[in-house]
Design a protein around this motif. Structure first.
Motif, PDB file in Angstrom:
ATOM      1  N   ARG A 180       0.833  -1.204   0.000  1.00 26.44           N
ATOM      2  CA  ARG A 180       0.000   0.000   0.000  1.00 26.44           C
ATOM      3  C   ARG A 180       0.864   1.250   0.000  1.00 26.44           C
ATOM      4  N   LEU A 181       1.866   1.276   0.889  1.00 29.31           N
ATOM      5  CA  LEU A 181       2.744   2.445   0.963  1.00 29.31           C
ATOM      6  C   LEU A 181       3.511   2.622  -0.347  1.00 29.31           C
ATOM      7  N   ARG A 182       3.991   1.528  -0.898  1.00 25.14           N
ATOM      8  CA  ARG A 182       4.764   1.622  -2.142  1.00 25.14           C
ATOM      9  C   ARG A 182       3.908   2.186  -3.267  1.00 25.14           C
ATOM     10  N   ALA A 183       2.652   1.745  -3.349  1.00 25.08           N
ATOM     11  CA  ALA A 183       1.751   2.264  -4.377  1.00 25.08           C
ATOM     12  C   ALA A 183       1.489   3.755  -4.172  1.00 25.08           C
ATOM     13  N   CYS A 184       1.325   4.171  -2.910  1.00 31.12           N
ATOM     14  CA  CYS A 184       1.095   5.593  -2.619  1.00 31.12           C
ATOM     15  C   CYS A 184       2.303   6.440  -3.011  1.00 31.12           C
ATOM     16  N   LEU A 185       3.499   5.956  -2.671  1.00 35.83           N
ATOM     17  CA  LEU A 185       4.710   6.703  -2.996  1.00 35.83           C
ATOM     18  C   LEU A 185       4.910   6.807  -4.510  1.00 35.83           C
ATOM     19  N   HIS A 186       4.616   5.698  -5.219  1.00 38.21           N
ATOM     20  CA  HIS A 186       4.722   5.725  -6.674  1.00 38.21           C
ATOM     21  C   HIS A 186       3.721   6.708  -7.265  1.00 38.21           C
ATOM     22  N   GLY A 187       2.478   6.623  -6.789  1.00 38.53           N
ATOM     23  CA  GLY A 187       1.428   7.453  -7.359  1.00 38.53           C
ATOM     24  C   GLY A 187       1.591   8.928  -7.059  1.00 38.53           C
ATOM     25  N   GLU A 188       2.016   9.253  -5.824  1.00 37.35           N
ATOM     26  CA  GLU A 188       2.100  10.654  -5.402  1.00 37.35           C
ATOM     27  C   GLU A 188       3.437  11.296  -5.757  1.00 37.35           C
ATOM     28  N   LEU A 189       4.531  10.548  -5.578  1.00 37.36           N
ATOM     29  CA  LEU A 189       5.861  11.159  -5.694  1.00 37.36           C
ATOM     30  C   LEU A 189       6.750  10.499  -6.739  1.00 37.36           C
ATOM     31  N   GLY A 190       6.367   9.328  -7.216  1.00 37.18           N
ATOM     32  CA  GLY A 190       7.191   8.629  -8.193  1.00 37.18           C
ATOM     33  C   GLY A 190       8.483   8.092  -7.620  1.00 37.18           C
ATOM     34  N   VAL A 191       8.475   7.716  -6.324  1.00 40.27           N
ATOM     35  CA  VAL A 191       9.686   7.214  -5.672  1.00 40.27           C
ATOM     36  C   VAL A 191       9.398   5.871  -5.008  1.00 40.27           C
ATOM     37  N   GLU A 192      10.484   5.180  -4.635  1.00 44.99           N
ATOM     38  CA  GLU A 192      10.395   3.912  -3.920  1.00 44.99           C
ATOM     39  C   GLU A 192      10.458   4.169  -2.416  1.00 44.99           C
ATOM     40  N   PRO A 193       9.989   3.229  -1.600  1.00 47.07           N
ATOM     41  CA  PRO A 193      10.201   3.342  -0.150  1.00 47.07           C
ATOM     42  C   PRO A 193      11.694   3.402   0.166  1.00 47.07           C
ATOM     43  N   THR A 194      12.020   3.991   1.294  1.00 45.76           N
ATOM     44  CA  THR A 194      13.425   4.111   1.700  1.00 45.76           C
ATOM     45  C   THR A 194      14.014   2.730   1.986  1.00 45.76           C
ATOM     46  N   SER A 195      15.339   2.704   2.073  1.00 43.26           N
ATOM     47  CA  SER A 195      16.037   1.439   2.320  1.00 43.26           C
ATOM     48  C   SER A 195      15.603   0.824   3.646  1.00 43.26           C
ATOM     49  N   ARG A 196      15.265   1.666   4.628  1.00 40.33           N
ATOM     50  CA  ARG A 196      14.809   1.142   5.922  1.00 40.33           C
ATOM     51  C   ARG A 196      13.555   0.292   5.734  1.00 40.33           C
ATOM     52  N   LEU A 197      12.580   0.824   4.993  1.00 40.30           N
ATOM     53  CA  LEU A 197      11.340   0.070   4.768  1.00 40.30           C
ATOM     54  C   LEU A 197      11.603  -1.169   3.929  1.00 40.30           C
ATOM     55  N   GLN A 198      12.493  -1.063   2.965  1.00 39.83           N
ATOM     56  CA  GLN A 198      12.781  -2.226   2.131  1.00 39.83           C
ATOM     57  C   GLN A 198      13.467  -3.330   2.926  1.00 39.83           C
ATOM     58  N   ARG A 199      14.324  -2.942   3.879  1.00 39.51           N
ATOM     59  CA  ARG A 199      14.947  -3.960   4.734  1.00 39.51           C
ATOM     60  C   ARG A 199      13.913  -4.618   5.640  1.00 39.51           C
ATOM     61  N   LEU A 200      12.983  -3.811   6.148  1.00 39.73           N
ATOM     62  CA  LEU A 200      11.915  -4.374   6.976  1.00 39.73           C
ATOM     63  C   LEU A 200      11.049  -5.320   6.152  1.00 39.73           C
ATOM     64  N   HIS A 201      10.729  -4.910   4.928  1.00 39.97           N
ATOM     65  CA  HIS A 201       9.948  -5.763   4.024  1.00 39.97           C
ATOM     66  C   HIS A 201      10.654  -7.076   3.765  1.00 39.97           C
ATOM     67  N   GLN A 202      11.969  -7.020   3.533  1.00 42.05           N
ATOM     68  CA  GLN A 202      12.737  -8.232   3.270  1.00 42.05           C
ATOM     69  C   GLN A 202      12.765  -9.139   4.493  1.00 42.05           C
ATOM     70  N   ALA A 203      12.871  -8.537   5.680  1.00 44.45           N
ATOM     71  CA  ALA A 203      12.883  -9.335   6.901  1.00 44.45           C
ATOM     72  C   ALA A 203      11.564 -10.071   7.087  1.00 44.45           C
ATOM     73  N   VAL A 204      10.451  -9.392   6.795  1.00 46.30           N
ATOM     74  CA  VAL A 204       9.136 -10.041   6.906  1.00 46.30           C
ATOM     75  C   VAL A 204       9.016 -11.160   5.887  1.00 46.30           C
ATOM     76  N   LEU A 205       9.473 -10.920   4.649  1.00 46.62           N
ATOM     77  CA  LEU A 205       9.431 -11.955   3.612  1.00 46.62           C
ATOM     78  C   LEU A 205      10.216 -13.194   4.018  1.00 46.62           C
ATOM     79  N   ASN A 206      11.354 -12.986   4.656  1.00 48.93           N
ATOM     80  CA  ASN A 206      12.240 -14.099   5.020  1.00 48.93           C
ATOM     81  C   ASN A 206      11.881 -14.726   6.358  1.00 48.93           C
ATOM     82  N   GLY A 207      10.914 -14.129   7.058  1.00 49.08           N
ATOM     83  CA  GLY A 207      10.592 -14.625   8.393  1.00 49.08           C
ATOM     84  C   GLY A 207      11.725 -14.400   9.368  1.00 49.08           C
ATOM     85  N   ALA A 208      12.535 -13.378   9.096  1.00 48.66           N
ATOM     86  CA  ALA A 208      13.687 -13.071   9.958  1.00 48.66           C
ATOM     87  C   ALA A 208      13.224 -12.277  11.178  1.00 48.66           C
TER      88      ALA A 208
END
Length: 267
Positions: A225-253
């Motif tokens: 949801r956040l990624r879609a909002c950032l793309h739609g409003e600002l044309g940017v990706e989530p920060t590296s902090r959010l991407q690391r958190l996303h990766q941790a959730v994906l990996n069950g870390a």
């Protein structure tokens, strides 16, 4: 004198309100109250009340408003004190000053409690941090100066105070995450991410709470949801902090409970 600005304006002495009903005198009193103990230049008061459309009679009209405020002060103080109104709302070189202790303002109390909470959080005392920050946030009774006409100077004050409130809220949630109050936070964070859809801190807090509550798929949905909002409003990706958190959730870390982003595993 008791001054409350975190909501509708309330300024009282011995149970008597000093707040006028007319809009412009109310603006002037609000600005003087926010800067209690400090001189406010006449030019600043005129800018607040009239902006760029300053009439020729502005200085004279301002003096009339100051006289009206002093009359209200006299009505409140003369009953129990021997202080002339001019010693409370004083004339200074080129301006006016509300000669009261700034500690009597609820925003000063809010600021002091937030500082205590921040220090406790830095010391990893999450329980004390949550308590101090929670008390600070409970002082808010609504939007800043909710019943006062807002000019350019009060608008800047209000923006800064609202930013301070959001920072305190983020810190309190961080403290509650460290206390593992995941389930209690989810509903509140749902509201906050809906109200502030581009706020990455609230998104990260919600993802953390959902993950630790056994709903990693909902945490991933929140990231999308956040990624879609950032793309739609600002044309940017989530920060590296959010991407690391996303990766941790994906990996069950392991996902830290409101700790710094550097504790997240590398993507």
């Amino acid at each position: 004198m008791n001054i409350e600005v975190l909501g509708p304006l309330s300024i009282e002495h011995d149970g008597t309100s000093l707040v006028p009903t007319a809009g412009k005198p109310r603006q002037i009193l609000a600005l003087l109250a926010l800067r209690a103990g400090h001189a406010v230049p006449v030019a600043s008061l005129i800018e607040e009340v009239w902006g760029e459309a300053v009439p020729r009679s502005a200085a004279t009209t301002l003096q009339t408003y100051i006289l009206q405020l002093r009359r209200r002060i006299a009505a409140a103080y003369d009953r129990v004190d021997d202080l002339p109104p001019k010693e409370i709302l004083t004339t200074t070189y080129g301006g006016y000053r509300l000669a009261v202790d700034s500690d009597s303002c609820d925003y000063r109390t809010f600021h002091d409690l937030v500082q205590r909470g921040s220090r406790a959080l830095e010391a990893d005392d999450a329980l004390a941090a949550s308590a101090h920050l929670g008390r600070a946030l409970k002082l808010w009774r609504g939007p800043v100066l909710a019943d006062v006409p807002i000019g350019p100077l009060l608008e800047l004050e209000a923006v800064g105070m609202e930013e301070a409130r959001l920072q305190a809220l983020e810190q309190r949630i961080t403290a509650d995450l460290r206390l593992r109050r995941y389930g209690e936070l989810i509903a509140e964070l749902r509201v906050l991410t809906s109200r502030y859809p581009l706020n990455e801190n609230f998104c990260a807090h919600l993802m953390t709470a959902l993950y630790h509550s056994g709903s990693p798929w909902r945490a991933l949905d929140e990231f999308r949801r956040l990624r879609a909002c950032l793309h739609g409003e600002l044309g940017v990706e989530p920060t590296s902090r959010l991407q690391r958190l996303h990766q941790a959730v994906l990996n069950g870390a392991p996902v830290p409970d409101g700790r710094e982003a550097r504790q997240l595993p590398a993507a």
